[in-house]
Design a protein around this motif. Structure first.
Motif, PDB file in Angstrom:
ATOM      1  N   ASP A 108      51.135  33.609  25.784  1.00 49.12           N
ATOM      2  CA  ASP A 108      49.897  33.909  25.069  1.00 49.12           C
ATOM      3  C   ASP A 108      49.663  32.929  23.925  1.00 49.12           C
TER       4      ASP A 108
ATOM      5  N   TYR B  85      39.687  37.821  25.379  1.00 48.12           N
ATOM      6  CA  TYR B  85      41.128  37.545  25.330  1.00 48.12           C
ATOM      7  C   TYR B  85      41.508  36.952  23.973  1.00 48.12           C
ATOM      8  N   TRP B  86      40.758  35.958  23.518  1.00 47.12           N
ATOM      9  CA  TRP B  86      41.072  35.310  22.253  1.00 47.12           C
ATOM     10  C   TRP B  86      40.907  36.274  21.081  1.00 47.12           C
TER      11      TRP B  86
ATOM     12  N   LEU C  72      44.011  38.010  20.114  1.00 52.18           N
ATOM     13  CA  LEU C  72      45.147  37.196  19.659  1.00 52.18           C
ATOM     14  C   LEU C  72      44.927  36.546  18.299  1.00 52.18           C
TER      15      LEU C  72
ATOM     16  N   GLY D  15      46.467  31.055  24.741  1.00 56.30           N
ATOM     17  CA  GLY D  15      45.503  31.426  23.718  1.00 56.30           C
ATOM     18  C   GLY D  15      45.083  30.255  22.856  1.00 56.30           C
TER      19      GLY D  15
END
Length: 215
Positions: free
Chosen positions: A156, A181-182, A185, A160
């Motif tokens: 990740d 997704y980002w 993170l 990421g």
């Protein structure tokens, strides 16, 4: 291997990925910041990385270069950090870690440099077409909080970073899958510490186009 880590870096480079990883593992490290140009090509640094590029780390007697390799190495060297997934998730872990290091980086770099591959070249280059790479990456992160299993891992950090930086600097198109997704993170404390360090460096050093050197 509990030796301190020496981290060779320039904050406006791929080394930012490793910086995030180092902050995640929570082990002591010493940062050696190298300017682009002659400092990276000095005999002392070429003895560490003959490519004359960052990042690199020295951990005891081990020297590791290449951001993806460093992330994988640190996850295994410090298992207590929990950044190596359970065995049943390691297929996805290695698959997407090295998909990002290979096809993703190559496709994004070619596009950023203005190269358009012919159909024949797409067969010859490991990345194939930019569109196929982006579609594959989008499917990989769609509906997933983490790229491998149910926990945050070194993959990740690497995947990421490419998605976050790619969207920020325009080398990767913004898609809902990437943004979602980002978003899960980017606010990790370790990443925020790295971003603060990078922002300070960017305030005093930019590329010729006014942007930091691309990851």
């Amino acid at each position: 291997m509990k030796h301190d880590i020496v981290f060779y870096t320039n904050p406006m480079s791929r080394a930012a990925i490793v910086h995030w990883m180092l902050e995640e593992i929570g082990q002591p490290y010493r940062m050696e910041v190298l300017e682009f140009g002659s400092p990276m090509k000095s005999p002392d640094y070429l003895a560490v990385n003959p490519m004359g590029k960052v990042p690199a780390i020295r951990h005891g007697d081990s020297v590791v270069t290449e951001a993806a390799a460093i992330c994988a190495y640190l996850a295994e060297a410090f298992p207590e950090a929990g950044l190596l997934p359970a065995p049943e998730a390691r297929g996805d872990y290695y698959r997407w870690l090295f998909f990002a290091a290979g096809p993703v980086e190559m496709a994004l770099s070619l596009k950023h440099a203005g190269f358009s591959l012919t159909a024949e070249q797409e067969m010859q280059f490991g990345c194939g077409s930019y569109e196929a790479v982006v579609d594959t990456l989008a499917r990989a992160v769609a509906g997933r909080k983490y790229i491998a299993g149910d926990t945050f891992t070194a993959a990740d950090v690497y995947v990421g970073s490419h998605i976050g930086w790619g969207m920020q600097f325009g080398t990767l198109e913004k898609r809902p899958e990437f943004e979602a997704y980002w978003a899960g993170l980017k606010d990790r404390p370790a990443n925020l510490r790295c971003e603060a360090f990078m922002a300070e460096a960017m305030a005093s050093q930019t590329g010729a186009d006014g942007q930091p050197t691309a990851l």
